[in-house]
Write a protein that holds these residues in place. Structure first.
Motif, PDB file in Angstrom:
ATOM      1  N   VAL A   1       0.841  -1.198   0.000  1.00 37.47           N
ATOM      2  CA  VAL A   1       0.000   0.000   0.000  1.00 37.47           C
ATOM      3  C   VAL A   1       0.877   1.249   0.000  1.00 37.47           C
ATOM      4  N   MET A   2       1.867   1.286   0.859  1.00 34.59           N
ATOM      5  CA  MET A   2       2.734   2.458   0.943  1.00 34.59           C
ATOM      6  C   MET A   2       3.415   2.749  -0.392  1.00 34.59           C
ATOM      7  N   GLU A   3       3.953   1.717  -1.026  1.00 39.12           N
ATOM      8  CA  GLU A   3       4.716   1.958  -2.254  1.00 39.12           C
ATOM      9  C   GLU A   3       3.818   2.251  -3.450  1.00 39.12           C
ATOM     10  N   ASN A   4       2.646   1.627  -3.509  1.00 38.50           N
ATOM     11  CA  ASN A   4       1.761   1.857  -4.654  1.00 38.50           C
ATOM     12  C   ASN A   4       0.943   3.135  -4.524  1.00 38.50           C
ATOM     13  N   TYR A   5       0.727   3.608  -3.294  1.00 40.18           N
ATOM     14  CA  TYR A   5      -0.111   4.787  -3.075  1.00 40.18           C
ATOM     15  C   TYR A   5       0.710   5.991  -2.624  1.00 40.18           C
ATOM     16  N   GLN A   6       2.020   5.956  -2.835  1.00 39.08           N
ATOM     17  CA  GLN A   6       2.856   7.095  -2.440  1.00 39.08           C
ATOM     18  C   GLN A   6       2.677   8.267  -3.394  1.00 39.08           C
ATOM     19  N   ASN A   7       2.960   9.438  -2.865  1.00 40.05           N
ATOM     20  CA  ASN A   7       2.880  10.674  -3.644  1.00 40.05           C
ATOM     21  C   ASN A   7       4.245  11.345  -3.691  1.00 40.05           C
ATOM     22  N   ALA A   8       4.391  12.309  -4.598  1.00 31.96           N
ATOM     23  CA  ALA A   8       5.686  12.941  -4.818  1.00 31.96           C
ATOM     24  C   ALA A   8       6.207  13.638  -3.566  1.00 31.96           C
ATOM     25  N   ASP A   9       5.300  14.128  -2.722  1.00 27.57           N
ATOM     26  CA  ASP A   9       5.722  14.832  -1.504  1.00 27.57           C
ATOM     27  C   ASP A   9       6.018  13.891  -0.338  1.00 27.57           C
ATOM     28  N   GLY A  10       5.977  12.576  -0.587  1.00 24.88           N
ATOM     29  CA  GLY A  10       6.267  11.602   0.458  1.00 24.88           C
ATOM     30  C   GLY A  10       5.054  11.167   1.253  1.00 24.88           C
ATOM     31  N   SER A  11       3.908  11.727   0.953  1.00 19.19           N
ATOM     32  CA  SER A  11       2.675  11.309   1.634  1.00 19.19           C
ATOM     33  C   SER A  11       2.154  10.015   1.020  1.00 19.19           C
ATOM     34  N   ILE A  12       1.196   9.411   1.704  1.00 18.78           N
ATOM     35  CA  ILE A  12       0.613   8.148   1.244  1.00 18.78           C
ATOM     36  C   ILE A  12      -0.895   8.291   1.236  1.00 18.78           C
ATOM     37  N   THR A  13      -1.491   8.085   0.079  1.00 21.98           N
ATOM     38  CA  THR A  13      -2.945   8.093  -0.033  1.00 21.98           C
ATOM     39  C   THR A  13      -3.495   6.773   0.501  1.00 21.98           C
ATOM     40  N   ILE A  14      -4.550   6.854   1.285  1.00 20.37           N
ATOM     41  CA  ILE A  14      -5.138   5.649   1.871  1.00 20.37           C
ATOM     42  C   ILE A  14      -6.188   5.087   0.917  1.00 20.37           C
ATOM     43  N   PRO A  15      -6.103   3.811   0.543  1.00 20.41           N
ATOM     44  CA  PRO A  15      -7.122   3.217  -0.328  1.00 20.41           C
ATOM     45  C   PRO A  15      -8.522   3.410   0.264  1.00 20.41           C
ATOM     46  N   GLU A  16      -9.491   3.615  -0.606  1.00 20.10           N
ATOM     47  CA  GLU A  16     -10.845   3.938  -0.147  1.00 20.10           C
ATOM     48  C   GLU A  16     -11.423   2.880   0.779  1.00 20.10           C
ATOM     49  N   VAL A  17     -11.145   1.591   0.515  1.00 23.82           N
ATOM     50  CA  VAL A  17     -11.744   0.540   1.340  1.00 23.82           C
ATOM     51  C   VAL A  17     -11.216   0.558   2.771  1.00 23.82           C
ATOM     52  N   LEU A  18     -10.084   1.208   2.992  1.00 24.76           N
ATOM     53  CA  LEU A  18      -9.504   1.255   4.330  1.00 24.76           C
ATOM     54  C   LEU A  18      -9.904   2.506   5.108  1.00 24.76           C
ATOM     55  N   ARG A  19     -10.467   3.498   4.447  1.00 20.79           N
ATOM     56  CA  ARG A  19     -10.754   4.766   5.116  1.00 20.79           C
ATOM     57  C   ARG A  19     -11.748   4.642   6.267  1.00 20.79           C
ATOM     58  N   PRO A  20     -12.762   3.761   6.156  1.00 20.22           N
ATOM     59  CA  PRO A  20     -13.640   3.599   7.323  1.00 20.22           C
ATOM     60  C   PRO A  20     -12.901   3.075   8.558  1.00 20.22           C
ATOM     61  N   TYR A  21     -11.830   2.316   8.347  1.00 20.38           N
ATOM     62  CA  TYR A  21     -11.030   1.792   9.461  1.00 20.38           C
ATOM     63  C   TYR A  21     -10.027   2.818   9.972  1.00 20.38           C
ATOM     64  N   MET A  22      -9.885   3.922   9.240  1.00 21.76           N
ATOM     65  CA  MET A  22      -8.919   4.957   9.589  1.00 21.76           C
ATOM     66  C   MET A  22      -9.597   6.232  10.056  1.00 21.76           C
ATOM     67  N   GLY A  23     -10.866   6.111  10.437  1.00 20.89           N
ATOM     68  CA  GLY A  23     -11.601   7.280  10.916  1.00 20.89           C
ATOM     69  C   GLY A  23     -11.835   8.301   9.831  1.00 20.89           C
ATOM     70  N   GLY A  24     -11.874   7.874   8.571  1.00 23.35           N
ATOM     71  CA  GLY A  24     -12.112   8.772   7.459  1.00 23.35           C
ATOM     72  C   GLY A  24     -10.857   9.423   6.915  1.00 23.35           C
ATOM     73  N   LEU A  25      -9.697   9.153   7.491  1.00 20.62           N
ATOM     74  CA  LEU A  25      -8.444   9.743   7.031  1.00 20.62           C
ATOM     75  C   LEU A  25      -8.154   9.336   5.588  1.00 20.62           C
ATOM     76  N   GLU A  26      -7.787  10.285   4.760  1.00 25.24           N
ATOM     77  CA  GLU A  26      -7.545  10.029   3.351  1.00 25.24           C
ATOM     78  C   GLU A  26      -6.072   9.982   2.970  1.00 25.24           C
ATOM     79  N   ARG A  27      -5.224  10.572   3.826  1.00 24.32           N
ATOM     80  CA  ARG A  27      -3.813  10.652   3.481  1.00 24.32           C
ATOM     81  C   ARG A  27      -2.975  10.681   4.750  1.00 24.32           C
ATOM     82  N   ILE A  28      -1.813  10.022   4.658  1.00 30.71           N
ATOM     83  CA  ILE A  28      -0.849  10.072   5.754  1.00 30.71           C
ATOM     84  C   ILE A  28       0.299  10.981   5.308  1.00 30.71           C
ATOM     85  N   GLY A  29       0.558  12.053   6.089  1.00 30.49           N
ATOM     86  CA  GLY A  29       1.625  12.979   5.756  1.00 30.49           C
ATOM     87  C   GLY A  29       1.199  13.947   4.679  1.00 30.49           C
ATOM     88  N   GLY A  30       2.156  14.780   4.249  1.00 33.43           N
ATOM     89  CA  GLY A  30       1.879  15.723   3.189  1.00 33.43           C
ATOM     90  C   GLY A  30       1.135  16.972   3.642  1.00 33.43           C
TER      91      GLY A  30
END
Length: 423
Positions: free
Chosen positions: A394-423
């Motif tokens: 997930v980290m490597e496939n959903y990484q962004n140029a600024d070093g943040s990580i987009t959270i796959p949609e199916v996992l967002r309910p488990y992450m309290g609605g969080l869409e991105r880590i960092g950035g």
């Protein structure tokens, strides 16, 4: 474990299977030991019969006041001969059992030839690899830059091959495990089980982890083992049982901590989370009939593939060759996820049909119908998935140029609605 009767019926075929795995022939030795044991048992039974007859004859002579010394001397000599034969039978059985316990499962005829992973055969590929407009980083580069993946502190606490996750990455790993469990229980028909992480020798032996892989496992001072996978307690839960055929297949899943010494992996994947002494994995286990185990193998592998598809991770299914198929497996599919940071496919799941190999070791059987004789079950196991490796994917496939990580949609309910880590 192998059926000595089957081996005796066609020793050449047995040795041919071993040769496919690059192993030396042993059938001739096993058959010779078995023949010697059977002959010794026949002689032992004859002497037991003679000893009983002697006892009757001696009793008759004594009741008649006659001399029984000669017969008594024969009885003493007979007892010594019987003890020697019993010791010989035990030694032969011990030698055969020790050799059989270290021999791998027989391979399915459809397993391709080959010595190592380079001969594995690609079955199909799913998903499009993402095209990056920047150079993708590896997971440990991303995690350390975020300050949420700490190998230094883990090494201070436990040594090499451990990691400490913090914050959103720790929650993301937890989310992955919960997502997998929910999918397998709600949609795939598996029953969730909370398993012990410490098991005894019988559980490890029955699931073919002993004696072959003792050096790859951690043992406590009181003689128990930290599980290398939840396959061990899940599969061993039916050891010694005679199941009702109408209840099969049994499908079980568990999220557990797993522990492996990685004794044979020195120098491999030293950096990052790919090869750890402690990791989380969601395991799937099926206990079924011989007639349905091949279909169950396909079904189980599809369950693991579905996890990757829901996460949007490109993967490929590989049929393992003879030299790469695991000790207990007759046939194995590996799922390999695409890791853009490594620019490589890496194993993320392994789904195996062990047929009756484990069942014979742990005496797990089922009764097809009421009144019929019990038959050995077939057991299957598969990763659904390795959680830490899925986190990497997930980290490597959903990484962004600024070093943040987009959270796959199916996992967002488990992450309290969080869409991105960092950035």
């Amino acid at each position: 474990m192998h059926d000595i009767r089957s081996l005796r019926a066609d020793p050449a075929a047995f040795d041919a299977d071993l040769a496919r795995r690059g192993l030396e022939p042993v059938a001739q030795q096993l058959v010779a030991w078995d023949e010697e044991r059977r002959q010794a048992q026949t002689v032992l039974q004859e002497k037991q019969t003679r000893r009983k007859a002697l006892a009757r004859e001696i009793g008759t002579l004594k009741r008649a006041g006659a001399d029984s010394a000669e017969l008594e001397a024969e009885g003493v000599a007979l007892r010594a001969e019987m003890e020697a034969l019993e010791e010989a039978v035990v030694a032969l059985e011990r030698n055969s059992t020790a050799l059989l316990a270290n021999l791998p499962n027989r391979l399915d005829p459809g397993v391709p030839a080959g010595a190592d992973e380079n001969a594995n055969v690609e079955q199909h590929v799913w998903g499009d690899r993402r095209v990056f407009d920047f150079t993708p980083k590896q997971h440990f580069e991303l995690g350390e830059a975020l300050g949420q993946m700490d190998f230094g502190t883990a090494s201070k606490l436990s040594g090499a091959r451990f990691v400490l996750l913090r914050g959103a990455l720790a929650r993301l790993e937890r989310a992955l495990g919960q997502f997998m469990l929910d999918l397998h229980t709600a949609e795939h028909g598996y029953t969730e089980v909370m398993v012990p992480t410490l098991v005894n020798d019988d559980a490890m032996y029955g699931t073919d982890k002993l004696p072959k892989f003792a050096d790859q496992s951690f043992r406590t001072e009181d003689g128990r083992w930290l599980i290398p996978t939840a396959e061990v307690p899940l599969t061993a839960s039916v050891s010694g049982d005679i199941l009702d055929g109408a209840t099969l297949p049994l499908r079980m899943t568990a999220l557990s901590q797993c522990f492996r010494s990685e004794a044979g992996a020195a120098g491999r994947d030293v950096r990052g989370m790919l090869r750890q002494h402690q990791f989380e994995k969601v395991e799937m286990v099926s206990v079924t009939t011989p007639e349905t185990s091949e279909a169950e193998h396909e079904r189980m592998t599809r369950c693991a593939e579905t996890v990757l598809e829901r996460l949007g991770i490109p993967y490929r299914r590989m049929l393992l060759c003879a030299g790469d198929t695991g000790f207990g497996a007759a046939r194995t599919y590996d799922l390999e996820a695409w890791l853009p940071g490594q620019n490589a496919w890496r194993e993320i799941s392994s789904c195996s049909n062990t047929r009756d190999f484990q069942a014979r070791r742990m005496n797990a059987r089922f009764r097809p119908k009421a009144g019929e004789s019990p038959v050995f079950v077939h057991t299957l196991n598969g990763s659904g998935l390795a959680v830490g490796r899925t986190l990497i994917a997930v980290m490597e496939n959903y990484q962004n140029a600024d070093g943040s990580i987009t959270i796959p949609e199916v996992l967002r309910p488990y992450m309290g609605g969080l869409e991105r880590i960092g950035g």
